[in-house]
Design a protein around this motif. Structure first.
Motif, PDB file in Angstrom:
ATOM      1  N   ILE A   1       0.833  -1.202   0.000  1.00 56.68           N
ATOM      2  CA  ILE A   1       0.000   0.000   0.000  1.00 56.68           C
ATOM      3  C   ILE A   1       0.874   1.262   0.000  1.00 56.68           C
ATOM      4  O   ILE A   1       0.552   2.247  -0.635  1.00 56.68           O
ATOM      5  CB  ILE A   1      -0.927   0.000   1.231  1.00 56.68           C
ATOM      6  N   PHE A   2       1.996   1.202   0.720  1.00 56.84           N
ATOM      7  CA  PHE A   2       2.869   2.363   0.816  1.00 56.84           C
ATOM      8  C   PHE A   2       4.160   2.115   0.059  1.00 56.84           C
ATOM      9  O   PHE A   2       4.536   0.992  -0.212  1.00 56.84           O
ATOM     10  CB  PHE A   2       3.193   2.675   2.288  1.00 56.84           C
TER      11      PHE A   2
ATOM     12  N   PHE B   1      13.859   2.838  -3.057  1.00 58.67           N
ATOM     13  CA  PHE B   1      14.451   4.077  -2.546  1.00 58.67           C
ATOM     14  C   PHE B   1      14.239   4.093  -1.042  1.00 58.67           C
ATOM     15  O   PHE B   1      13.256   3.587  -0.538  1.00 58.67           O
ATOM     16  CB  PHE B   1      13.790   5.313  -3.156  1.00 58.67           C
ATOM     17  N   SER B   2      15.143   4.676  -0.347  1.00 55.64           N
ATOM     18  CA  SER B   2      14.966   4.782   1.091  1.00 55.64           C
ATOM     19  C   SER B   2      15.239   6.211   1.515  1.00 55.64           C
ATOM     20  O   SER B   2      15.770   7.016   0.757  1.00 55.64           O
ATOM     21  CB  SER B   2      15.923   3.823   1.814  1.00 55.64           C
TER      22      SER B   2
ATOM     23  N   THR C   1       4.457  16.272   4.014  1.00 60.89           N
ATOM     24  CA  THR C   1       5.000  15.191   4.836  1.00 60.89           C
ATOM     25  C   THR C   1       4.327  13.870   4.481  1.00 60.89           C
ATOM     26  O   THR C   1       4.986  12.834   4.385  1.00 60.89           O
ATOM     27  CB  THR C   1       4.807  15.509   6.334  1.00 60.89           C
ATOM     28  N   GLY C   2       3.026  13.913   4.245  1.00 64.02           N
ATOM     29  CA  GLY C   2       2.306  12.704   3.842  1.00 64.02           C
ATOM     30  C   GLY C   2       2.794  12.168   2.508  1.00 64.02           C
ATOM     31  O   GLY C   2       3.006  10.960   2.353  1.00 64.02           O
TER      32      GLY C   2
ATOM     33  N   TYR D   1       4.668   8.622   2.118  1.00 62.66           N
ATOM     34  CA  TYR D   1       4.089   7.627   1.219  1.00 62.66           C
ATOM     35  C   TYR D   1       5.083   7.237   0.120  1.00 62.66           C
ATOM     36  O   TYR D   1       5.310   6.065  -0.149  1.00 62.66           O
ATOM     37  CB  TYR D   1       2.801   8.157   0.585  1.00 62.66           C
ATOM     38  N   THR D   2       5.684   8.257  -0.500  1.00 69.82           N
ATOM     39  CA  THR D   2       6.575   8.009  -1.629  1.00 69.82           C
ATOM     40  C   THR D   2       7.769   7.159  -1.238  1.00 69.82           C
ATOM     41  O   THR D   2       8.146   6.231  -1.954  1.00 69.82           O
ATOM     42  CB  THR D   2       7.056   9.347  -2.233  1.00 69.82           C
TER      43      THR D   2
END
Length: 161
Positions: free
Chosen positions: A3-4, A10-11, A86-87, A91-92
């Motif tokens: 979902i996320f 990528f971190s 921030t969301g 999420y990304t």
């Protein structure tokens, strides 16, 4: 992919935080510009914002001369912008941003919003030369506050020109 984590693989790194900080700064400045522009165009907002424009002599304290209801609107704009960004970031990159990450970005934003804000509201006609194409100078903001007919409805920018 779950979902996320839109960009799986990528971190969160210093680079992604730096990119987020730059992007957040640009989006925040754009949203401040839009609110400032609308505050001069929409009657209800103008009635609140004009309290700030009643100052006859610009001083650094002029930045804080605002209607309490307008301060609430500005705070709401900031909360929505920071929360949304921030969301998107969380999420990304599939991360839970810590308070220190957000606090660091907020401190960076605070510096760029308050320090130049004090200078912009001084009565000293200080220009920034060729930098005025990028950053709003005190002189440009004084023109915004001017009552001269040529200056009305000019320079809505907050940090970036």
């Amino acid at each position: 992919m779950g979902i996320f984590g839109l960009l799986e693989g990528f971190s969160q790194t210093g680079i992604t935080l730096l990119l987020f900080a730059v992007f957040a700064f640009l989006i925040d400045d754009l949203s401040r510009f839009v609110l400032h522009y609308l505050s001069h165009k929409i009657d209800f907002l103008w009635r609140l914002h004009r309290v700030h424009h009643t100052v006859r002599i610009m001083t650094p304290a002029s930045a804080f001369r605002v209607h309490p209801a307008f301060l609430l609107i500005v705070t709401l704009r900031n909360s929505i912008t920071v929360g949304f960004l921030t969301g998107v970031y969380s999420y990304t990159f599939n991360v839970n941003s810590s308070y220190s990450d957000i606090l660091g970005l907020t401190a960076l934003n605070l510096f760029f919003n308050i320090f130049p804000g004090h200078l912009k509201h001084s009565h000293v006609p200080m220009g920034l030369g060729k930098w005025e194409n990028i950053v709003i100078s005190p002189l440009q903001h004084q023109i915004h506050h001017s009552l001269a007919r040529d200056h009305i409805n000019k320079n809505y920018g907050m940090t970036l020109a």
